[in-house]
Scaffold this motif. Sequence first.
Motif, short mmCIF file in Angstrom:
data_model
loop_
_atom_site.label_atom_id
_atom_site.label_comp_id
_atom_site.label_asym_id
_atom_site.label_seq_id
_atom_site.Cartn_x
_atom_site.Cartn_y
_atom_site.Cartn_z
N PRO A 1 0.80 -1.23 0.00
CA PRO A 1 0.00 0.00 0.00
C PRO A 1 0.83 1.28 0.00
N LEU A 2 2.03 1.25 0.62
CA LEU A 2 2.87 2.44 0.66
C LEU A 2 3.64 2.64 -0.64
N VAL A 3 3.61 1.65 -1.50
CA VAL A 3 4.22 1.75 -2.83
C VAL A 3 3.17 2.15 -3.85
N VAL A 4 2.01 1.49 -3.79
CA VAL A 4 0.92 1.78 -4.73
C VAL A 4 0.31 3.16 -4.44
N GLY A 5 0.17 3.49 -3.16
CA GLY A 5 -0.39 4.77 -2.75
C GLY A 5 0.63 5.62 -2.04
N ALA A 6 0.14 6.73 -1.46
CA ALA A 6 1.04 7.65 -0.74
C ALA A 6 1.74 6.92 0.40
N PRO A 7 3.03 7.19 0.61
CA PRO A 7 3.89 8.20 -0.03
C PRO A 7 4.61 7.72 -1.29
N HIS A 8 4.12 6.65 -1.92
CA HIS A 8 4.66 6.15 -3.20
C HIS A 8 6.16 5.84 -3.09
N LEU A 9 6.49 5.01 -2.11
CA LEU A 9 7.89 4.66 -1.88
C LEU A 9 8.45 3.85 -3.05
#
Length: 372
Positions: free
Chosen positions: A102-110
């Motif tokens: 989720p942190l890759v697909v969405g914010a903060p787009h890691l």
Amino acid sequence: MTDARPIATEPERLRALASYGILDSGPEEAFDDVTVVARQLCGTQASLISFVDRDRQWFKARVGFGPPQTDLESSVCRHALHSPDLLVIDDLSLDRRTAANPLVVGAPHLRFYAGAPIHARSGECLGALCVLDPEPRPGGLTDPQADGLVRLARQVETTLELRRELRDRDAAVAVPPAGIGPDQLRLVNQELGHRLKNTLAIVQAIALQTLRALDRAPLDAFEARLQALGAAHEVLLRRDWEKATLAEVVDQVLKPFGRLRIAADGAHVDLGSRATLSASLVLHELATNAVKYGALSTPDGRVTLSWRVERKRLVLDWREAGGPPARAPERLGFGSKLLRAGLTGTGGAALRYGDEGFSATLSAPLVELRRS
């Protein structure tokens, strides 16, 4: 690829993590400083000390990253649990382990991740010291960056062990085991004090070596704050790590700044170990600012430091004279935040900037200051 979830929920690993009593504990500068150094070292947007629990990852320290914890599905550090040394993922969106995170697909787009495992003394992996960035990094880390990150993770491990030993020591002092006398407890305190001093020296050496190519200003400030903590440790070591007087702390911390230009006097006030460390950093920050911008930056400038007890509160006054006009800082940096946090980290600070110079009044309840 080994599935990270079974490793994250292994009973032995979770028992080892629980034994440190670290989860959901409050902020501690020893851990915060490591994340700051790691981010500067690797040139990333964020750095975290992450401990992987059964159904979440919780951050003991973080810089450049918002939430204090995430669910396990949002954790990249869980994949570092079975990494022997350093896990580096150049582009999280292209790695099948993390592409749907989720942190890759969405914010903060890691996109970039590098994590050095943090191990218990018994060998279980508890989490990771990691650096993160929203930009992919095809080259990963340089060799010095990778080496420095691993070394900093080892310092987290050492700090964890010392923290647990201090907790066990406090419990032993409260209810001493049968056959343990005052002399033996004193030896334990002295040994822990020496270990803490050695840890500070190692962290300082790592910072100097790994960050020497960066801007000197933040590195010099980091080194000076470590020295202030070392001065506090000297006082506590002489007192069996139980308490110190404010006068002792003032003398030890302000000695390098030239006591002939700083007049200090006040009532007898005992400080617990935590308040000793906090007061040392605050006094060091006040003196450093006076040398850089205030009364001690001119030949005729002077500082008056006094403290008194009023209605079961310590009231400490810092007044500068003979220097340039004082102006409030345009940016609220770490030093400003430290001063505003006061003597116990909970506020009680009035900072004044005027043509006559800088002055500050810091106050805190005696019961909080004496708490170990």
